[in-house]
Enzyme design. Structure first.
Site, PDB file in Angstrom:
ATOM      1  N   CYS B 159      -7.953  -3.296  -3.320  1.00 27.48           N
ATOM      2  CA  CYS B 159      -7.469  -2.807  -2.028  1.00 27.48           C
ATOM      3  C   CYS B 159      -7.113  -1.329  -2.019  1.00 27.48           C
ATOM      4  O   CYS B 159      -6.703  -0.791  -0.993  1.00 27.48           O
ATOM      5  CB  CYS B 159      -6.310  -3.671  -1.557  1.00 27.48           C
ATOM      6  SG  CYS B 159      -6.834  -5.395  -1.414  1.00 27.48           S
ATOM      7  N   HIS B 292       1.463   0.820   2.467  1.00 28.32           N
ATOM      8  CA  HIS B 292       0.488  -0.231   2.165  1.00 28.32           C
ATOM      9  C   HIS B 292       0.908  -1.479   2.970  1.00 28.32           C
ATOM     10  O   HIS B 292       0.072  -2.087   3.622  1.00 28.32           O
ATOM     11  CB  HIS B 292       0.467  -0.492   0.656  1.00 28.32           C
ATOM     12  CG  HIS B 292      -0.570  -1.474   0.237  1.00 28.32           C
ATOM     13  ND1 HIS B 292      -1.900  -1.304   0.510  1.00 28.32           N
ATOM     14  CD2 HIS B 292      -0.470  -2.661  -0.436  1.00 28.32           C
ATOM     15  CE1 HIS B 292      -2.584  -2.341   0.018  1.00 28.32           C
ATOM     16  NE2 HIS B 292      -1.744  -3.170  -0.549  1.00 28.32           N
ATOM     17  N   HIS B 327      -5.309  -6.685   6.976  1.00 32.05           N
ATOM     18  CA  HIS B 327      -5.537  -6.000   5.708  1.00 32.05           C
ATOM     19  C   HIS B 327      -7.042  -5.897   5.485  1.00 32.05           C
ATOM     20  O   HIS B 327      -7.697  -6.886   5.189  1.00 32.05           O
ATOM     21  CB  HIS B 327      -4.858  -6.773   4.581  1.00 32.05           C
ATOM     22  CG  HIS B 327      -4.864  -6.059   3.265  1.00 32.05           C
ATOM     23  ND1 HIS B 327      -5.556  -4.880   3.062  1.00 32.05           N
ATOM     24  CD2 HIS B 327      -4.255  -6.342   2.089  1.00 32.05           C
ATOM     25  CE1 HIS B 327      -5.374  -4.485   1.811  1.00 32.05           C
ATOM     26  NE2 HIS B 327      -4.600  -5.356   1.203  1.00 32.05           N
TER      27      HIS B 327
END
Lengths: 204, 398, 85
Positions: B159, B292, B327
């Site tokens: 990620c 994040h 996400h």
């Protein structure tokens, strides 16, 4: 400043060489068992090894072969980067996960298998074991290129924080199981220039 | 930073729409892109997701790609975003510049592999898709579509992939190995990682609530975003206008666990601290943090602790725009860098949706007011990946 | 119950890849997490999958696992009381 390889190892065709010298591994059958035999030959106590997928086991063992006689051995480092390259990312483990979710009647994905469908986990495993807080990265390449590996490793030294790089080609897909790892260290006085090392390792 | 790295363009596609305008409008109108599953073929229709609201066929039409051509959803989204980025920066390939494409991707062509897996095994009708499976192939397909790139790199660090691509792009420019870098990432939703994240039990059944005391996990999203980076000398020579500067970056390792973030947020702390150091800024200079902020119990606490360690009690406004986009995994670092650039350009704080109650462990309340307390000069974007791979990028006004 | 406890130990060793652990190494009442076997959050998720796959017990919240996986005995008792297969 030339980049010098202080230590290196090569695992391929069920043979292990560290700094050019053969490292004996007890007999075994199957590549999975080969990695376990190598782990036992290293005489280390790290049960987490058995939980890793093949790619992480391979990278982990290569790092142990290189780092086992470092002194101090487990001093945390912010100035060491771990950079890995390969062709097929986490293909072997992807196939395991895919097989688990393919069946409509009994779909039980395994959390531990899924985690390793990320090839970059191998860099994390090496960092966790050794407390390396520096850069970690993973490149997926169409082919193995000495030039690309050389350039990428050289970039890593660009940030001034990085003083050493553990760089590796780790491939674990289909029939292939190969790790070529080098510790490139700016503090190193004598070693093999990285470019020469990559050429000598028969990397196109 | 030895050389000034400037941002001269950007392109994005996500659950908020195709393009920067759509993204900006949705952010300012507080309109989330998270919705029930519409495009992904999955049994898990109970899970809200941040899908790009276009079918593959629609994207192919928009890109003028013949419908019989072999493509993957990830590469199509990548092409959509790269096209916008190149047009924005007015890079057409005839400028005599060495243009590098650096793309972060992890799941690659999995969407087609899982659809045609049985065909691969049982017949030869879909074999063309075997070659599109690899992450590297995804970047190559994007590069082939434009035919303007002199170098192509694929980075796969889960990620944080796209953020690391941006970092690598800057390094190539600083070293003079490229004149322009188009850097970011792309990833489409697949059963592969939806099931995977589900088995990790970190998917919220409701729209995610980053930094809330009752947060219950993340929503997966998909998308692509790229920034065009170049050195000041190239930009001047071309007579192009910079949007902002990439003033600092750092990647560090949390070295704690394969998936869990450490309780003291060591990796995140080091990434932010080192990026500040590289940018020669102090924590007080930062006007906004695009966190994040996945919405998982573990990430938001660990990141919150790290933010407090760097910024003390007076942290600047913090938000997670994953409450808008979901996400977007490998694309997240690109989507969120682009959102950070939009915030800087338009002088607003993208708010954190679905927040009600602060986390009891921390004195950290995410931003719900889009008005910055002072004009934004520097913004920071965090992207963390499994394996403890943590990256912080800092963008500054020119 | 003793049979279930032994069965569980063997399953846990297999599914969590506890290569160097024998069933006799796992005490019935010793904690599974924290000290001892060195299990982590991923192992807990793997045990949740095991409960569903082998015993038809579906946990919604990983936090429930914390109580159930206190020890092999607690886990066996929970499975005994709740199993659907």
């Amino acid at each position: 400043m030339p980049l010098l390889v202080r230590k290196y190892c090569h695992i391929a065709n069920r043979e292990v060489r560290v700094n050019g010298e053969a490292f004996p591994v007890a007999e075994s059958d199957g590549d999975g068992k080969f990695l376990t035999s190598l782990y036992r030959s290293l005489k280390i106590d790290y049960p987490k090894f058995f939980k890793m997928d093949s790619l992480s086991k391979l990278g982990f063992l290569a790092s142990e072969l290189i780092l086992r006689d470092e002194n101090p051995r487990f001093a945390p480092r912010e100035d060491l980067a771990v950079i890995c390259f390969n062709r097929s990312a986490s293909l072997a483990t992807d196939a395991l996960h895919q097989a688990a979710i393919q069946r409509e009647d009994s779909c039980y994905a395994s959390p531990s298998v899924f985690v390793y469908t990320l090839p970059s986990i191998v860099t994390g495993e090496i960092a966790i074991r050794n407390k390396f807080f520096g850069e970690t990265s993973f490149y997926v390449c169409e082919e193995r290129s000495a030039q690309q590996i050389f350039r990428t490793v050289r970039h890593a030294f660009h940030d001034k924080a990085t003083r050493a790089v553990l760089a590796a080609w780790v491939e674990c897909g289909g029939e292939t199981l190969e790790a070529l790892m080098a510790l490139v260290d700016t503090e190193c006085q004598a070693g093999i220039p990285l470019e020469e090392f990559l050429r000598g390792a028969n990397i196109a | 930073m030895p050389k000034e790295i400037l941002v001269s363009g950007g392109g994005v596609i996500s659950a908020l729409g195709a393009g920067k305008e759509a993204t900006l409008t949705a952010l300012r109108e507080r309109r989330t892109g998270i919705a029930p599953v519409r495009y992904l073929q999955t049994a898990h229709t109970e899970l809200p997701v941040g899908e790009v609201k276009m079918s593959n066929a629609e994207m192919m039409r928009a890109l003028h790609i013949p419908e019989e051509e072999v493509s993957t959803r990830t590469s199509l989204m990548g092409m959509m975003a790269v096209r916008e980025a190149l047009e924005h920066a007015r890079i057409g390939g005839k400028e005599g510049l060495r243009v590098a494409l650096i793309s972060g991707v992890t799941v690659g062509g999995m969407d087609k592999s899982e659809r045609y897996y049985l065909d691969f095994l049982e017949n030869d009708t879909k074999n063309a898709y075997i070659a599109t499976h690899d992450c590297g192939a995804c970047t190559e397909m994007i590069a082939d579509y434009f035919g303007v790139f002199s170098a192509v790199e694929t980075i796969s660090t889960a990620c944080s992939s796209a953020a690391n691509a941006i970092m690598l792009g800057a390094m190539l420019l600083e070293r003079g190995l490229a004149d322009v870098a188009v850097a970011g990432g792309c990833e489409c939703l697949t059963k592969f990682h939806l099931n995977g994240f589900n088995t990790l039990m970190i998917l919220d059944r409701e729209p995610c609530k980053p930094f809330d005391a009752h947060r219950a996990g993340l929503n997966l999203g998909e998308g692509a975003a790229y920034l065009v980076l170049e050195r000041e000398d190239t930009l001047r020579r071309r007579g192009a206008e910079p949007l902002c500067r990439l003033s600092g970056y750092a990647n560090t390792c949390d070295a704690y666990h394969q998936t869990a973030s450490s309780p003291n947020g060591e990796g995140a702390y080091l990434a932010m601290a080192k990026a500040l150091e590289a940018a020669q800024l102090t924590p007080r200079d930062i006007g906004y943090i695009n966190a994040h902020g996945t919405g998982t119990v573990n990430n938001d606490l660990s990141e919150g602790v790290a933010i407090q360690r760097v910024f003390g009690e007076s942290a600047p406004p913090v938000s997670s725009t994953k409450s808008f986009t979901g996400h977007t995994t490998s694309a997240a670092g690109g989507v969120e860098a682009l959102i950070a650039v939009l915030a800087l350009q338009h002088g607003f704080i993208p708010v954190n949706l679905n927040f009600a109650l602060p986390m009891p462990e921390l004195a950290l309340t995410p931003a719900t007011d889009e008005q910055p307390t002072a004009p934004l000069r520097h913004v920071l974007s965090n992207s963390f990946g499994f394996g403890g791979n943590d990256t912080s990028l800092i963008f500054s006004r020119v | 119950m003793e049979e279930l406890i032994l069965e569980l130990k063997q399953e846990i060793i297999a599914v969590l890849n506890l290569e160097e652990v024998a069933p006799t190494d796992i005490a019935d009442d010793a904690p599974l997490f924290g000290e001892g076997l060195g299990l982590d959050s991923i192992d807990a998720l793997e045990l949740i999958v095991l409960m569903e796959k082998n015993y038809g017990i579906k946990l919604k919240d990983p936090a429930q696992g914390r109580e159930i996986f206190k020890s092999i005995r607690v886990m066996a008792e929970y499975i005994y009381a709740n199993r659907t297969k």
